[in-house]
Write a protein that holds these residues in place. Structure first.
Motif, PDB file in Angstrom:
ATOM      1  N   TRP A  88      34.958  37.615  36.823  1.00 40.28           N
ATOM      2  CA  TRP A  88      36.001  38.637  36.785  1.00 40.28           C
ATOM      3  C   TRP A  88      36.293  39.159  35.386  1.00 40.28           C
ATOM      4  O   TRP A  88      37.115  40.063  35.217  1.00 40.28           O
ATOM      5  CB  TRP A  88      37.269  38.085  37.436  1.00 40.28           C
ATOM      6  CG  TRP A  88      36.984  37.822  38.874  1.00 40.28           C
ATOM      7  CD1 TRP A  88      36.592  36.645  39.432  1.00 40.28           C
ATOM      8  CD2 TRP A  88      36.943  38.783  39.911  1.00 40.28           C
ATOM      9  NE1 TRP A  88      36.340  36.811  40.765  1.00 40.28           N
ATOM     10  CE2 TRP A  88      36.547  38.112  41.091  1.00 40.28           C
ATOM     11  CE3 TRP A  88      37.210  40.150  39.971  1.00 40.28           C
ATOM     12  CZ2 TRP A  88      36.403  38.777  42.300  1.00 40.28           C
ATOM     13  CZ3 TRP A  88      37.081  40.802  41.189  1.00 40.28           C
ATOM     14  CH2 TRP A  88      36.682  40.112  42.335  1.00 40.28           C
TER      15      TRP A  88
ATOM     16  N   GLY B 253      36.325  41.413  32.442  1.00 39.68           N
ATOM     17  CA  GLY B 253      36.103  42.854  32.359  1.00 39.68           C
ATOM     18  C   GLY B 253      36.490  43.607  33.614  1.00 39.68           C
ATOM     19  O   GLY B 253      36.391  44.834  33.661  1.00 39.68           O
ATOM     20  N   LYS B 254      36.962  42.895  34.628  1.00 47.57           N
ATOM     21  CA  LYS B 254      37.337  43.530  35.898  1.00 47.57           C
ATOM     22  C   LYS B 254      38.843  43.437  36.126  1.00 47.57           C
ATOM     23  O   LYS B 254      39.520  42.575  35.572  1.00 47.57           O
ATOM     24  CB  LYS B 254      36.595  42.873  37.053  1.00 47.57           C
ATOM     25  CG  LYS B 254      35.103  43.042  36.951  1.00 47.57           C
ATOM     26  CD  LYS B 254      34.404  42.394  38.114  1.00 47.57           C
ATOM     27  CE  LYS B 254      32.897  42.552  37.947  1.00 47.57           C
ATOM     28  NZ  LYS B 254      32.175  41.838  38.985  1.00 47.57           N
ATOM     29  N   LYS B 255      39.325  44.300  36.992  1.00 50.35           N
ATOM     30  CA  LYS B 255      40.748  44.293  37.337  1.00 50.35           C
ATOM     31  C   LYS B 255      41.026  43.246  38.399  1.00 50.35           C
ATOM     32  O   LYS B 255      40.221  43.030  39.302  1.00 50.35           O
ATOM     33  CB  LYS B 255      41.175  45.668  37.834  1.00 50.35           C
ATOM     34  CG  LYS B 255      41.150  46.703  36.739  1.00 50.35           C
ATOM     35  CD  LYS B 255      41.673  48.022  37.224  1.00 50.35           C
ATOM     36  CE  LYS B 255      41.619  49.008  36.061  1.00 50.35           C
ATOM     37  NZ  LYS B 255      42.200  50.291  36.415  1.00 50.35           N
TER      38      LYS B 255
ATOM     39  N   GLU C 106      47.629  46.050  38.920  1.00 51.03           N
ATOM     40  CA  GLU C 106      46.324  45.540  38.515  1.00 51.03           C
ATOM     41  C   GLU C 106      46.283  45.428  37.000  1.00 51.03           C
ATOM     42  O   GLU C 106      46.759  46.313  36.292  1.00 51.03           O
ATOM     43  CB  GLU C 106      45.201  46.460  38.999  1.00 51.03           C
ATOM     44  CG  GLU C 106      45.014  46.410  40.497  1.00 51.03           C
ATOM     45  CD  GLU C 106      43.825  47.235  40.959  1.00 51.03           C
ATOM     46  OE1 GLU C 106      43.418  48.174  40.243  1.00 51.03           O
ATOM     47  OE2 GLU C 106      43.313  46.930  42.041  1.00 51.03           O
TER      48      GLU C 106
ATOM     49  N   THR D 288      43.543  43.740  33.738  1.00 47.92           N
ATOM     50  CA  THR D 288      42.143  43.407  33.485  1.00 47.92           C
ATOM     51  C   THR D 288      42.026  42.040  32.826  1.00 47.92           C
ATOM     52  O   THR D 288      42.736  41.751  31.863  1.00 47.92           O
ATOM     53  CB  THR D 288      41.510  44.475  32.565  1.00 47.92           C
ATOM     54  OG1 THR D 288      41.625  45.745  33.203  1.00 47.92           O
ATOM     55  CG2 THR D 288      40.051  44.167  32.302  1.00 47.92           C
TER      56      THR D 288
ATOM     57  N   ALA E 299      40.434  40.219  30.333  1.00 50.58           N
ATOM     58  CA  ALA E 299      39.693  40.637  29.140  1.00 50.58           C
ATOM     59  C   ALA E 299      38.719  39.571  28.652  1.00 50.58           C
ATOM     60  O   ALA E 299      37.598  39.881  28.251  1.00 50.58           O
ATOM     61  CB  ALA E 299      40.665  41.008  28.022  1.00 50.58           C
TER      62      ALA E 299
ATOM     63  N   PHE F 192      44.569  38.617  29.515  1.00 46.91           N
ATOM     64  CA  PHE F 192      44.607  39.832  30.320  1.00 46.91           C
ATOM     65  C   PHE F 192      45.125  40.999  29.497  1.00 46.91           C
ATOM     66  O   PHE F 192      45.918  40.818  28.569  1.00 46.91           O
ATOM     67  CB  PHE F 192      45.546  39.637  31.524  1.00 46.91           C
ATOM     68  CG  PHE F 192      45.116  38.551  32.466  1.00 46.91           C
ATOM     69  CD1 PHE F 192      44.243  38.818  33.504  1.00 46.91           C
ATOM     70  CD2 PHE F 192      45.585  37.257  32.322  1.00 46.91           C
ATOM     71  CE1 PHE F 192      43.852  37.824  34.385  1.00 46.91           C
ATOM     72  CE2 PHE F 192      45.204  36.246  33.190  1.00 46.91           C
ATOM     73  CZ  PHE F 192      44.334  36.537  34.231  1.00 46.91           C
TER      74      PHE F 192
ATOM     75  N   CYS G 227      41.939  37.234  42.655  1.00 42.06           N
ATOM     76  CA  CYS G 227      40.706  37.353  41.873  1.00 42.06           C
ATOM     77  C   CYS G 227      39.496  37.317  42.794  1.00 42.06           C
ATOM     78  O   CYS G 227      38.375  37.114  42.343  1.00 42.06           O
ATOM     79  CB  CYS G 227      40.605  36.215  40.855  1.00 42.06           C
ATOM     80  SG  CYS G 227      41.888  36.214  39.616  1.00 42.06           S
TER      81      CYS G 227
END
Length: 97
Positions: free
Chosen positions: A12, A14-16, A27, A29, A31, A53, A70
């Motif tokens: 996860w 790099g993803k929201k 939402e 991210t 990081a 995040f 997630c």
């Protein structure tokens, strides 16, 4: 109950991820993940780690526990704390020891 590990969150980065907030979900991210060494003499403990995040400046979250979706194996109850915001983003951390 199985303890979460950094590997649970690696897909996860790099993803929201969705947080169950009131009045509507938000939402943020994921990081990065920061790993810390296991303390000597404690081989049966999991590897300590933190999740970092990022969120838009208008997403203001309290330092508390939220239900994070997630995906795999979730949702997870995760306690976050706000870090120093930057000019255009808010930053949050969840620490696992």
């Amino acid at each position: 109950m199985r303890l979460l590990t950094p590997e649970d969150f690696e897909p996860w980065v790099g993803k929201k991820v969705r947080l169950n907030t009131v009045p509507a979900p938000v939402e943020i991210t994921l990081a990065r993940i920061e790993r810390r060494p296991v303390l000597r003499g404690l081989p049966d403990h999991r590897e300590p780690f933190s999740l970092f995040f990022e969120a838009p400046a208008n997403v203001v979250l309290m330092d508390t526990t939220y239900e994070f979706d997630c995906g795999k194996g979730g949702p997870h109850e995760i306690c976050i704390a706000q870090l120093q915001p930057s000019a255009d983003k808010r930053h949050y951390q969840a620490a696992f020891s």
